[in-house]
Scaffold this active site. Structure first.
Site, PDB file in Angstrom:
ATOM      1  N   TYR A 234       0.824  -1.215   0.000  1.00  0.00           N
ATOM      2  CA  TYR A 234       0.000   0.000   0.000  1.00  0.00           C
ATOM      3  C   TYR A 234       0.863   1.272   0.000  1.00  0.00           C
ATOM      4  O   TYR A 234       0.372   2.355   0.310  1.00  0.00           O
ATOM      5  CB  TYR A 234      -0.914   0.036   1.221  1.00  0.00           C
ATOM      6  CG  TYR A 234      -2.016  -1.005   1.248  1.00  0.00           C
ATOM      7  CD1 TYR A 234      -2.190  -1.923   0.221  1.00  0.00           C
ATOM      8  CD2 TYR A 234      -2.907  -1.059   2.306  1.00  0.00           C
ATOM      9  CE1 TYR A 234      -3.189  -2.880   0.257  1.00  0.00           C
ATOM     10  CE2 TYR A 234      -3.923  -1.998   2.356  1.00  0.00           C
ATOM     11  CZ  TYR A 234      -4.056  -2.918   1.331  1.00  0.00           C
ATOM     12  OH  TYR A 234      -5.067  -3.847   1.390  1.00  0.00           O
TER      13      TYR A 234
ATOM     14  N   LYS B 150       4.509 -13.900   4.558  1.00  0.00           N
ATOM     15  CA  LYS B 150       4.443 -14.817   3.409  1.00  0.00           C
ATOM     16  C   LYS B 150       5.853 -14.936   2.831  1.00  0.00           C
ATOM     17  O   LYS B 150       6.078 -14.794   1.624  1.00  0.00           O
ATOM     18  CB  LYS B 150       3.439 -14.261   2.379  1.00  0.00           C
ATOM     19  CG  LYS B 150       3.100 -15.207   1.239  1.00  0.00           C
ATOM     20  CD  LYS B 150       2.209 -16.364   1.658  1.00  0.00           C
ATOM     21  CE  LYS B 150       2.004 -17.317   0.484  1.00  0.00           C
ATOM     22  NZ  LYS B 150       1.204 -18.507   0.852  1.00  0.00           N
TER      23      LYS B 150
ATOM     24  N   ASP C 179      -1.783 -17.348   4.991  1.00  0.00           N
ATOM     25  CA  ASP C 179      -2.950 -18.156   4.615  1.00  0.00           C
ATOM     26  C   ASP C 179      -3.328 -19.126   5.740  1.00  0.00           C
ATOM     27  O   ASP C 179      -4.503 -19.279   6.094  1.00  0.00           O
ATOM     28  CB  ASP C 179      -2.748 -18.888   3.282  1.00  0.00           C
ATOM     29  CG  ASP C 179      -1.320 -19.332   3.040  1.00  0.00           C
ATOM     30  OD1 ASP C 179      -0.412 -18.802   3.701  1.00  0.00           O
ATOM     31  OD2 ASP C 179      -1.092 -20.211   2.194  1.00  0.00           O
TER      32      ASP C 179
ATOM     33  N   ASP D 171      -4.529  -5.244   6.940  1.00  0.00           N
ATOM     34  CA  ASP D 171      -5.811  -4.668   6.527  1.00  0.00           C
ATOM     35  C   ASP D 171      -6.867  -5.771   6.464  1.00  0.00           C
ATOM     36  O   ASP D 171      -7.970  -5.651   7.013  1.00  0.00           O
ATOM     37  CB  ASP D 171      -5.599  -4.028   5.144  1.00  0.00           C
ATOM     38  CG  ASP D 171      -6.825  -3.295   4.648  1.00  0.00           C
ATOM     39  OD1 ASP D 171      -7.679  -2.941   5.478  1.00  0.00           O
ATOM     40  OD2 ASP D 171      -6.924  -3.088   3.419  1.00  0.00           O
TER      41      ASP D 171
END
Ligand code: NAD
Length: 350
Positions: A127, A179, A213, A237
């Site tokens: 972002y 990740k 995940d 977020d």
């Protein structure tokens, strides 16, 4: 001495829930605590209507001066090239840590004993706003690229903030969500810095890691197993909305935006245009945001008293607003909270 604080009532349901929050703060401070000296300012649509600027200089100057703000939700005017006021505030004050607690307070909800605090990096990652189209041949938008910027300084300060938050609030464990198995550089750096910072807190705060995940699945299966989470901007977020959903949705979800030089406290929800002006909005999220602000300025007793009063009203369940399954108005819900504060004076709450 009262603590100077900028107050931005905001748009839509903002003024109603801000009034409710100020009444609760007045009630708790009537029997202890420093209290706030409010500097009322405008932003969002209210400011566009008044001075044709969604973020007037005077509002910015006020926050620079007080370094503290309680903010209702703001509507960013569509069209006209207006920037998002919330993003502009975050950038202007470099509010790098977004803190979103999710605690189940309503009995009989989907989960019991959920008490998670998610700390989201708020200024960089995917972002960061580093985006462009790539022209191939005559196609101006043949491809698009967004850069996930992760810096050592940005990662370290938010991870350290999360550890310090955990220590200050008597938390036991911090889980870093990443990740790095796929995004070896950007996420890998965030994780590497997490491990470095964690070594400084060894023996005080337990540290572990989850891949994003798997984390999403585990949060839905057994959220009560998690304590404090820290993660990069976009993962935070998404996960913070998930954690709000675990404990009853937006009406009770507070948020804090923390920087070195300022901190802004708000409800996570928006201006709720569908119920604005009806007097039925749930002020709970902003009241709980005010609790985060009380803790931020060191008034732990008042924060605890207000939170207990909110919990009692939710547990009793006889004056709940519509979003919580009741039929009470904003004022009735607020009156109940104030009633609980008055029946449990400061000394008894300690
Ligand atoms: P929203 O959060 O305003 O509303 C979503 C749904 O939740 C609506 O049905 C609404 O009635 C309900 N809701 C939200 N808060 C509630 C409360 N306190 N009590 C009872 N019900 C509540 O989201 P939206 O409709 O997507 O956004 C509306 C406006 O708010 C947009 O202009 C958006 O840009 C703005 N917004 C501002 C902020 C902020 O200032 N921090 C955050 C999100 C959205």
């Amino acid at each position: 001495m009262k603590i100077p604080c900028t107050l931005i009532p905001g748009d839509g349901i903002g003024p109603d829930i801000t009034d409710a929050t100020l009444r609760v703060l007045d009630a708790v401070h009537a029997s202890g605590g420093a209290g706030f000296e409010w500097d009322r300012q405008i932003a969002g649509m209210a400011a566009v209507k008044a001075v044709n600027d969604p973020l007037p200089d005077e509002t910015m100057e006020s926050i620079k001066r007080t370094r503290l703000a309680l903010k209702g939700p703001l509507e960013t005017p569509s069209g006209g090239g207006y920037r998002s006021v919330n993003v502009a505030l975050r950038k202007a004050f470099d509010l790098y840590a977004n803190v979103r607690p999710a605690k189940d307070m309503i009995p009989g909800g989907r989960f019991d004993n959920v008490d998670i605090v998610l700390v989201r990096e708020n200024t960089e990652g995917l972002y960061a706003g580093l985006e462009h189209y790539i022209k191939i041949g005559t196609d101006e938008k043949a491809a698009a690229q967004s850069v996930a910027l992760v810096t050592r300084v940005g990662s370290e300060r938010v991870i350290r903030y999360a550890f310090e938050y955990a220590l200050r609030h008597g938390r036991k464990r911090l889980t870093l969500v990443h990740k790095a198995n796929i995004l070896k550089y950007s996420q890998g750096l965030f994780r590497e810095i997490g491990q470095q910072v964690a070594s400084e807190y060894q023996g005080r705060i337990a540290y572990d890691e989850q891949i994003i995940d798997a984390m999403a699945m585990k949060l839905v299966l057994y959220p009560e197993k998690f304590d404090v989470l820290v993660t990069t901007n976009m993962f935070g977020d998404i996960l913070s909305d998930l954690t709000s959903g675990l404990v009853g949705g937006l009406g009770l979800a507070p948020g804090a935006n923390i920087g070195e030089h300022a901190a802004i406290f708000e409800a996570v929800h928006g201006t709720a245009p569908d119920i604005a002006g009806q007097g039925v909005a749930n002020p709970g999220a902003l009241i709980l945001a005010a609790c985060l602000m009380l803790e931020h300025v060191g008034d732990l007793t008042s924060a605890q008293r207000v939170r207990r009063a909110v919990e009692q009203v939710l547990r009793e369940g006889s004056t709940l607003t519509r979003d919580l399954g009741g039929s009470a108005t904003t004022v009735q819900f607020t009156d109940s909270i104030i009633g609980k504060l008055e029946s449990a004076p400061a000394a008894a709450a300690r």
